[in-house]
Scaffold this motif. Sequence first.
Motif, PDB file in Angstrom:
ATOM      1  N   LEU A  98       4.030  -6.605   4.448  1.00 27.76           N
ATOM      2  CA  LEU A  98       3.152  -5.453   4.404  1.00 27.76           C
ATOM      3  C   LEU A  98       4.014  -4.212   4.229  1.00 27.76           C
ATOM      4  N   SER A  99       3.772  -3.448   3.166  1.00 29.34           N
ATOM      5  CA  SER A  99       4.513  -2.211   2.914  1.00 29.34           C
ATOM      6  C   SER A  99       3.554  -1.035   2.970  1.00 29.34           C
ATOM      7  N   LEU A 100       3.813  -0.146   3.911  1.00 29.59           N
ATOM      8  CA  LEU A 100       3.080   1.117   4.026  1.00 29.59           C
ATOM      9  C   LEU A 100       4.014   2.293   3.753  1.00 29.59           C
ATOM     10  N   ARG A 101       5.088   2.039   3.085  1.00 28.48           N
ATOM     11  CA  ARG A 101       6.121   3.044   2.836  1.00 28.48           C
ATOM     12  C   ARG A 101       5.522   4.288   2.148  1.00 28.48           C
ATOM     13  N   GLY A 102       5.842   5.439   2.715  1.00 26.59           N
ATOM     14  CA  GLY A 102       5.429   6.683   2.097  1.00 26.59           C
ATOM     15  C   GLY A 102       3.970   7.047   2.264  1.00 26.59           C
ATOM     16  N   CYS A 103       3.259   6.372   3.142  1.00 29.94           N
ATOM     17  CA  CYS A 103       1.852   6.735   3.388  1.00 29.94           C
ATOM     18  C   CYS A 103       1.837   7.909   4.377  1.00 29.94           C
ATOM     19  N   SER A 104       1.998   9.095   3.856  1.00 25.39           N
ATOM     20  CA  SER A 104       2.239  10.271   4.686  1.00 25.39           C
ATOM     21  C   SER A 104       1.011  10.760   5.444  1.00 25.39           C
ATOM     22  N   LEU A 105      -0.190  10.256   5.119  1.00 28.77           N
ATOM     23  CA  LEU A 105      -1.402  10.666   5.827  1.00 28.77           C
ATOM     24  C   LEU A 105      -1.781   9.699   6.946  1.00 28.77           C
ATOM     25  N   ILE A 108       3.541 -12.362   9.831  1.00 37.47           N
ATOM     26  CA  ILE A 108       4.204 -11.283   9.112  1.00 37.47           C
ATOM     27  C   ILE A 108       5.731 -11.395   9.271  1.00 37.47           C
ATOM     28  N   GLN A 109       6.440 -11.240   8.144  1.00 38.12           N
ATOM     29  CA  GLN A 109       7.903 -11.287   8.150  1.00 38.12           C
ATOM     30  C   GLN A 109       8.519  -9.912   7.886  1.00 38.12           C
ATOM     31  N   VAL A 110       7.851  -9.135   7.045  1.00 39.64           N
ATOM     32  CA  VAL A 110       8.375  -7.812   6.668  1.00 39.64           C
ATOM     33  C   VAL A 110       7.292  -6.780   6.912  1.00 39.64           C
ATOM     34  N   LEU A 111       7.596  -5.759   7.719  1.00 37.98           N
ATOM     35  CA  LEU A 111       6.678  -4.662   7.992  1.00 37.98           C
ATOM     36  C   LEU A 111       7.429  -3.359   7.718  1.00 37.98           C
ATOM     37  N   ASP A 112       7.113  -2.748   6.575  1.00 36.75           N
ATOM     38  CA  ASP A 112       7.820  -1.545   6.129  1.00 36.75           C
ATOM     39  C   ASP A 112       6.904  -0.343   6.311  1.00 36.75           C
ATOM     40  N   MET A 113       7.216   0.499   7.301  1.00 37.35           N
ATOM     41  CA  MET A 113       6.444   1.719   7.559  1.00 37.35           C
ATOM     42  C   MET A 113       7.344   2.947   7.429  1.00 37.35           C
ATOM     43  N   ASN A 114       8.281   2.876   6.534  1.00 39.74           N
ATOM     44  CA  ASN A 114       9.173   4.008   6.277  1.00 39.74           C
ATOM     45  C   ASN A 114       8.374   5.182   5.717  1.00 39.74           C
ATOM     46  N   GLY A 115       8.506   6.331   6.353  1.00 34.11           N
ATOM     47  CA  GLY A 115       7.790   7.520   5.890  1.00 34.11           C
ATOM     48  C   GLY A 115       6.375   7.640   6.400  1.00 34.11           C
ATOM     49  N   VAL A 116       6.001   6.786   7.335  1.00 33.74           N
ATOM     50  CA  VAL A 116       4.654   6.865   7.937  1.00 33.74           C
ATOM     51  C   VAL A 116       4.776   7.670   9.237  1.00 33.74           C
ATOM     52  N   PRO A 117       4.139   8.838   9.347  1.00 35.41           N
ATOM     53  CA  PRO A 117       4.304   9.700  10.532  1.00 35.41           C
ATOM     54  C   PRO A 117       3.465   9.246  11.718  1.00 35.41           C
ATOM     55  N   LEU A 118       3.719   8.046  12.197  1.00 33.17           N
ATOM     56  CA  LEU A 118       2.931   7.490  13.302  1.00 33.17           C
ATOM     57  C   LEU A 118       3.163   8.291  14.575  1.00 33.17           C
ATOM     58  N   LEU A 119       2.074   8.656  15.222  1.00 34.88           N
ATOM     59  CA  LEU A 119       2.167   9.388  16.476  1.00 34.88           C
ATOM     60  C   LEU A 119       2.291   8.461  17.661  1.00 34.88           C
ATOM     61  N   GLU A 120       1.919   7.192  17.441  1.00 35.29           N
ATOM     62  CA  GLU A 120       1.934   6.263  18.567  1.00 35.29           C
ATOM     63  C   GLU A 120       1.954   4.837  18.047  1.00 35.29           C
ATOM     64  N   LEU A 121       2.655   3.978  18.765  1.00 34.17           N
ATOM     65  CA  LEU A 121       2.576   2.533  18.575  1.00 34.17           C
ATOM     66  C   LEU A 121       2.189   1.929  19.909  1.00 34.17           C
ATOM     67  N   THR A 122       1.206   1.040  19.885  1.00 31.97           N
ATOM     68  CA  THR A 122       0.725   0.424  21.116  1.00 31.97           C
ATOM     69  C   THR A 122       1.374  -0.930  21.322  1.00 31.97           C
ATOM     70  N   LEU A 136       0.827  -1.209   0.000  1.00 37.49           N
ATOM     71  CA  LEU A 136       0.000   0.000   0.000  1.00 37.49           C
ATOM     72  C   LEU A 136       0.865   1.265   0.000  1.00 37.49           C
ATOM     73  N   SER A 137       2.116   1.137  -0.380  1.00 41.76           N
ATOM     74  CA  SER A 137       3.049   2.249  -0.270  1.00 41.76           C
ATOM     75  C   SER A 137       2.671   3.403  -1.189  1.00 41.76           C
ATOM     76  N   HIS A 138       2.956   4.613  -0.697  1.00 45.22           N
ATOM     77  CA  HIS A 138       2.747   5.856  -1.449  1.00 45.22           C
ATOM     78  C   HIS A 138       1.288   6.013  -1.892  1.00 45.22           C
ATOM     79  N   THR A 139       0.379   5.635  -1.033  1.00 43.10           N
ATOM     80  CA  THR A 139      -1.054   5.835  -1.284  1.00 43.10           C
ATOM     81  C   THR A 139      -1.593   6.837  -0.277  1.00 43.10           C
ATOM     82  N   PRO A 140      -2.748   7.440  -0.546  1.00 48.26           N
ATOM     83  CA  PRO A 140      -3.283   8.485   0.349  1.00 48.26           C
ATOM     84  C   PRO A 140      -4.145   7.947   1.482  1.00 48.26           C
ATOM     85  N   ILE A 141      -3.932   6.727   1.947  1.00 46.59           N
ATOM     86  CA  ILE A 141      -4.758   6.177   3.027  1.00 46.59           C
ATOM     87  C   ILE A 141      -4.448   6.901   4.334  1.00 46.59           C
TER      88      ILE A 141
END
Length: 1079
Positions: free
Chosen positions: A425-432, A457-471, A404-409
């Motif tokens: 799972l790739s969320l790379r670049g999901c800036s929103l 899950i083996q690979v979790l890519d959240m590079n560029g995701v501005p997460l405010l919190e991880l639980t 889902l990388s570089h999408t507006p989700i």
Amino acid sequence: MIWNVGIGPAASFVPTLTRLLFERTKDICGPFDHIIHMRLPSPSYMEASSTNIRQMAADESYFGYCKLSDNLMLLAFGWFYTALLVSGPSLREDAIYSRQPSRSPILKRIGETLKGKKHLLLVENLHVPVTLDELAFIFGERRPSISQNRRWLFSTTSLDVYEKSRDSRDLKVWEFHLTPEYYYAPPFHDFRSRDWVMLIKEALEDAAKSIFIALQDKGDEEFWLHVAQHCLYYAILYHPLHEATGQHISNTSSLTSDELVRCWVAEDLLLSAASPSKIPAEIGKKQSNYYRSAYEAGKVVIQALQEYSFLPIYSADAVTGVSKLAMGAPRLKHDELNARVKKSNQLRWVSFLNDYGRHVSWEWWPRETSGDIMVTTLILRGCSNMSVIPFDKLLNPHLRVLDLSHTPINSLPHAFSNLLNLYMLSLRGCSLLQTLSPPQHNSEKETPSPISHLENIQVLDMNGVPLLELTQQDGSNKSNLHYLDLSGSKFTTLPSEFFCELSSLEELIFGNCTNLRELPPSMTQLSNLLVLHVEGTQITSFPEQMFQKMQILHTLKLISNILLMSLPVSLSEAKGLKELHISNCISLSLQIVWELLPFLESLYIQTWEELEDIKILGHPNLRTFSLSGPWVRCLSLCGCSKLKSVNFRDDLKALEAVDLSGTAIEEVPHNLPNLPQLNMLLLLGVPCSMRFPWHLLDRFPKVFYLDHCANDENQIPEMFCQQKLTYRDENQHKEETTNTAHIKIDDPRMFHSFNAGAAYKLVKKGHFLQSFNVQVKPCSVTGKKPRNNELELSTRIQRCSTYSDVQYSEVASIMPTMMLQPKRRHVEISAKNQYPNGLRHILSVTNSMFITDDAFVGCLTDINYSLNELEECQLQHCHQMTVVFLMRSYGSEVLSHLQVLQVLHLNNLLSVVEPDILSYSYSITLKVLKHIRLEHCPRSEKMFPCSLSLPALETLVILFCSNLKTIFYKRPDYGVARSPFPNIKSIYLQELPQLLNIHDDVTFRFEMPKWEKLFVRGCQSFHRLPLLKMKQSKVEVNGERECWGTLHLKLPEQTDYYLHVPPPESVSRKKHIIESYLR
């Protein structure tokens, strides 16, 4: 004649096309008597019997950075080759030029072998232009010919090489008038579909062979062919479609090779895809090393696919296999997706890269159940409209890869809980996307995190995701997670137990986490961590026991953590740590870091303003070092005995001093000496096999020390200050402060890269290397005290008799040896282990040269012919030297500055000067030579040809040469110099029992108006004083009393020109009793 230039400007598919053309030529035109296979730049056409030439070529190619000298070509091929194919007159003026055969034995053997024979020549990896004339000459002037079945096939690395080769027919003397048929390149640009099918099939087989060679223990060649095929098909999903050509595509949506490999691993396309009989017993999904083994195998596969033109390496516009296959991939529209998903056996891999849909759903391995093909990969990378995607249908337990990388989700779909078998799972670049958890309502119970169910899950890519919190829930059920990238997150901390269930994590990345203040204590549980990247944080320290269990941690990157003040002592327990990157950690004390990491092998430092000095002394395991940054001034890696590779960035604008002494460095980077502020470079105790890029230098440090043999830190002098250099000119001794390059080596091959261009740039034009002292000696010699610290020979010399049982007492020399001091540019040679190859061009700018205790040099001009800057030369104990100078008649000016020549104790010397062609000699001149001394050369019978002129000679000293018969020798076809030494002042002759005369022509009249003195001792056969032309003052002849009468009576007409000055009565030769006399 066929030129294979591949397909397109980047020469795609060249290796496979070369193999096919080669095999086809053999099948159609064969059989051949000889098949010659060359892979440039290695000169493989030389026969194995030519061991010396082959070794010289290998040395020159390595130390000269893939360049071979014209002199080596002369030795390898003969003078006819160089006359036709080597531009410039310099080589032809060399005295050894005419002594070489027109065609060397190598060329003769090649010609004889190929005479009347059919041959096939294959040249691979041609990356520089070449003329056919050169190869035709080497092959006995045999061109490729269809009628005589001589076929040539060239494989170039680019179209540009082919075009320049075609246009390089510029021989001046002769050339083959080659018609266009000799430059035929098959047109591969107009392939039909079936041609592409065949080419891709063949190239896949080549790639599979390459993979099999690298990974033989993990499957057979057939298995790797299937792996390569399906990895290639998978890459179609990420290849931009033809419809997107010309439209702007963001660089952020481009895929890295690392991401593609992780997709392959997640889709199970690598190791475990083999049938059970082909899987090694130790490999299986349940074993902890499976993911890493598959990932490493994937890197080999992607490298092979790039090498054989299936995947782009540099340019996305290159013609590749994936670009051709992508053209035939079935297209897919958004409105079709929902309908196609409902039907089985329709879709397997789906991609909507940048909103352009396609799917790859070819039949798979038999392990799939018939009728049960489901979507396992969904790529929505760069999609702008996510509302049209039927996530409720696509997000199911069969999905393995979701991009889902570089999408507006801005939130994760609710169906995430269905992804029980999601591996990547790739969320790379999901800036929103600022949170992974759905919004909470007061009336509802706490909703679990959408990713808490991803237990596989083996690979979790959240590079560029501005997460405010991880639980804590986000980190639960992650025992199979191997790769986690949290770069760009905005949280300040993580739950204390966040990493407790991430027991398999191998790579953890905190890149540009600008709000992160601390790492949780559960970091201590990451016992399988291999890579830890912490960048741009506000962390001041790490948990004290954080590294205690990280026994296999391999790479640690600490970048721009400006508040980080210290590292925990537990870092020393990470004994597997081999690679460390440090950049802009301005508060961190580095000296403590080196002490904590004795097992470190690779170190990368990007300096910051406060870091000016770096000292890493005696590190026991450091092998690779890289440095960048505009502030560092001094660097010392002294004593890092395993350090082989160093890399310096061009931004090191302030670096002034570098000490690489005591390292195992293999090559000095070319940009290191060229750094603008570098004033000092120390290389003491470095390997003799080290390469030095002389040919790439535009400047040179003021203080330069290179010593192969130094092994004691106490031997390092005070080098930060300029050195005092004492040198002597013709008038007086001078002492001044200068910058001198001091080089002591036992292997001169490092000077192969010091070519004519380097001599011109650094010395003649650049004025950077105006003073040097080069010593070429074995370490055992360099370390010993010299025979005479003042370079002065003893004036008390033992005379050796022809017979071993006849002894003589010491005889005092009538002329003490001149004490020579090194001049500004000085070279000393004592080659005991190998011939001093490589010194040719450094000697061309040398002012003084001493050769002592040498076992290889047979002639001084063999090392360098011109020696036009040489002023003083001393040769002593050169055991193989038979002649000092070979000189050409009417040749270019050589030895134009030589003033002093001392030849001492050369037991095999036959003469001092000889013409290059012994049968004739016309005119040879040494214009400025003032002083000659020849001493203890028992085999010399003559010194100079009668064609030699020494117009500036003032002093001639010849001592203890028992077989010398004449000084100027004559042969029938030799010219005679009109005035051999018109400015001679003094001649000293001692212990020359067989000397008959000075000139073979006893009637020759010398014009020596300045001659003042002749000293004669122990020259019993010398009865003829030279005939002189008109002379105003008499020559004082100082000789034994008993000899004067004989000399006087022989030359009655010369009595007005000579004056006998008898020695004192007390001076007389001792009489010796011969105890035995055997003949």
